[in-house]
Write an enzyme that holds these catalytic residues in place. Structure first.
Site, short mmCIF file in Angstrom:
data_model
loop_
_atom_site.label_atom_id
_atom_site.label_comp_id
_atom_site.label_asym_id
_atom_site.label_seq_id
_atom_site.Cartn_x
_atom_site.Cartn_y
_atom_site.Cartn_z
N GLU A 228 63.29 10.47 -11.44
CA GLU A 228 63.62 11.72 -12.14
C GLU A 228 65.12 11.88 -11.99
O GLU A 228 65.62 11.98 -10.86
CB GLU A 228 62.88 12.89 -11.49
CG GLU A 228 61.37 12.78 -11.56
CD GLU A 228 60.83 13.08 -12.94
OE1 GLU A 228 61.54 13.71 -13.74
OE2 GLU A 228 59.69 12.67 -13.23
N GLU B 266 63.19 13.25 -22.61
CA GLU B 266 63.89 12.96 -21.35
C GLU B 266 64.79 11.76 -21.63
O GLU B 266 64.36 10.60 -21.56
CB GLU B 266 62.88 12.70 -20.23
CG GLU B 266 62.04 13.95 -19.97
CD GLU B 266 60.82 13.72 -19.08
OE1 GLU B 266 60.73 12.65 -18.44
OE2 GLU B 266 59.96 14.62 -19.04
N HIS C 102 62.78 9.08 -15.93
CA HIS C 102 62.42 10.39 -16.50
C HIS C 102 63.52 11.42 -16.24
O HIS C 102 64.56 11.10 -15.67
CB HIS C 102 61.12 10.89 -15.86
CG HIS C 102 59.90 10.16 -16.31
ND1 HIS C 102 58.93 10.73 -17.12
CD2 HIS C 102 59.48 8.90 -16.07
CE1 HIS C 102 57.98 9.85 -17.35
NE2 HIS C 102 58.28 8.72 -16.72
C1 GEM Z 1 56.18 13.51 -14.25
S1 GEM Z 1 56.19 11.93 -13.58
C2 GEM Z 1 56.75 12.11 -11.90
C3 GEM Z 1 56.00 13.06 -11.05
N1 GEM Z 1 54.76 12.57 -10.62
C4 GEM Z 1 53.93 13.33 -9.86
N2 GEM Z 1 52.82 12.80 -9.43
N3 GEM Z 1 54.22 14.54 -9.55
C5 GEM Z 1 55.12 13.67 -15.29
O1 GEM Z 1 54.82 12.73 -16.03
O2 GEM Z 1 54.59 14.77 -15.32
C6 GEM Z 1 57.41 14.20 -14.52
C7 GEM Z 1 58.11 13.90 -15.78
O3 GEM Z 1 57.58 14.07 -16.86
O4 GEM Z 1 59.25 13.47 -15.74
ZN ZN Z 2 58.87 12.60 -17.80
#
Ligand code: GEM
Ligand code: ZN
Length: 443
Positions: free
Chosen positions: A307, A90, A217
């Site tokens: 994100e 990412e 991310h």
């Molecule tokens: C996510 S992190 C953000 C989402 N968090 C929740 N609780 N849904 C991860 O680590 O899985 C997404 C990503 O990897 O970017």
């Molecule tokens: Zn991530």
């Protein structure tokens, strides 16, 4: 010796130390390091580079710091961090943070008032890559061939956003049975249970009094706020909202990013819909041992997870467009550190008290003062009952009104509990100072 006009202009540029702009391209590890050092070289008086440790393959985990006094914590000046590329594939966050570093440096040099003020009032730490080994794996494939997961984990195949000690379980137990709501202790063997990258980041979090942070991310476009882990067990696709005691503040922080971003706030992105472009983590899907919850539960730092792109490894042509869509959001979010209340905790002789607990009656989540006695409690506008307490001192309570702009400053002077056994309270000097003096109230 006579200089031609072009040589003369070129020499002037050299003397002025003109900054070289970084291109909108992906940066492999050595190129990323070069950019960091170039920015440091262009802005030597307001930056510092340090490493917090190294990855499994021994790449340094570099941080670029911006401050009017780099390397020094100035009391009442809050510390902020941005962490990118925790998932190696990412990559947008990594490039945005390199752009941000250059932007801060250039704008400061050009006298941009907003940026100058930000750097004078804030200590900003930027770590473009928390998983440099994973990045190299993903970058070997490049944007077009990159599989969805290639390079996500570190080279031990561990997902770093599932690698922090699980403090949510401790908190959820404490909520029912009593126990701390903040600075939850780590198990004794924690260092052996985590990856080198995670260990370095935890030690980093423990050695600076960070107040606000974001973790960048990709794979969706939404600002995700704690908690990531749900309180009850539900089976996906069913999910349940896990609010922190600071839920409204976190929503505002997430909205600050999403509304300053080009399109995040619109809600429909990458085939998903998130109202206002924000979501509670557990409401989306529950995740254990993540980094943002760990920040909130073990330190004073409030972190959200951003994100930033549907495509985890966007094509080079997209990078400038993405920077323009994120630039204002990255700056506005940083500025959110200046709200709520802040101040100093002193004893009667004006010695600072570090580790004093600051509790807000209306919100069941305390924070503590840093080593220099300063504390920062992010809060939405309103009136709050705020108490400062420290082992061996009488606690002190104030009613404080927080407005919409800038933090309200409230200093506390705590009186020491004298060692004369009086009726009604214990002589605390004889008690281990680490024990929190719950029995003692205002003098
Ligand atoms: C996510 S992190 C953000 C989402 N968090 C929740 N609780 N849904 C991860 O680590 O899985 C997404 C990503 O990897 O970017
Ligand atoms: Zn991530």
């Amino acid at each position: 010796m006579r200089l031609h006009m072009t040589e003369f202009i070129f020499t002037l540029f050299l003397l002025a130390g003109t900054a070289v702009s970084i291109d909108f391209v992906h940066h492999r590890y050595s190129e990323m390091v070069q950019v960091l050092f170039r920015v440091q070289n262009d802005c030597p008086y307001i930056t510092r580079i340090y490493s917090i440790g190294h990855s499994v393959q021994r790449r340094q985990l570099y941080v670029l710091e911006f401050s009017d006094n780099p390397g020094i914590h100035e009391p009442l000046e809050p510390e902020f961090k941005y962490v990118g590329n925790m998932h190696g594939n990412e990559v947008l966050g990594r490039e945005l943070l390199l752009q941000l570093a250059e932007f801060l440096c250039e704008e400061y040099r050009m006298g941009n008032e907003r940026i100058t003020r930000l750097i004078q009032e804030t200590r900003i730490h930027i770590m473009p890559s928390m998983n440099p080994d994973g990045y190299e794996v993903a970058a070997d494939q490049g944007p077009d061939a990159n599989g969805y997961l290639t390079g996500r984990n570190n080279v031990h195949y561990i997902d770093l956003n599932r690698n922090f000690p699980d403090l949510n379980s401790v908190l959820y137990y404490n909520e029912k049975n009593g126990g701390p709501n903040h600075h939850i202790q780590l198990p004794d063997n924690w260092e052996k249970t985590v990856e080198p990258e995670t260990r370095a980041v935890i030690k980093w979090m423990q050695s600076y009094n960070f107040v606000l942070s974001a973790n960048l991310h990709g794979g969706a476009v939404v600002a995700n706020y704690p908690f990531d882990k749900s309180r009850e067990r539900v089976r996906y696709p069913k999910t349940s909202y896990a609010a922190t005691p600071d839920d409204s503040l976190f929503q505002k922080l997430a909205k600050t990013y999403s509304f300053a971003h080009g399109w995040m706030h619109q809600g429909w992105n990458c085939g998903d819909y998130f109202e206002n472009g924000i979501t509670n983590g557990a409401r989306w899907y529950s995740l254990s041992k993540g980094m943002q919850d760990f920040n909130y539960l073990h330190t004073n730092c409030f972190e959200i997870t951003l994100e930033l792109s549907c495509n985890k490894f966007p094509r080079t042509e997209q990078l400038e467009h993405e920077w323009l869509a994120n630039r204002e959001a990255l700056i506005s979010y940083l500025e959110e550190i200046h709200q709520g209340i802040k101040g100093m905790v002193y004893d009667e002789n004006n010695n600072v008290i570090g580790g004093a607990v600051i509790s807000v009656k209306e919100i069941h989540h305390d924070i503590t003062s840093g080593m220099e006695g300063d504390y920062f409690r992010l809060l939405l506008p309103g009136t709050y009952t705020v108490t400062a307490s420290a082992p061996g001192y009488y606690s002190k309570t104030e009613s404080v009104t927080v407005g919409p702009a800038g933090p309200t400053q409230v200093n506390f002077h705590l009186k020491e509990v004298k060692c004369l056994p009086k009726e009604g309270h214990t002589c605390l000097k004889q008690i281990d100072k680490k024990i929190f003096p719950r029995s003692v109230t205002d003098s």
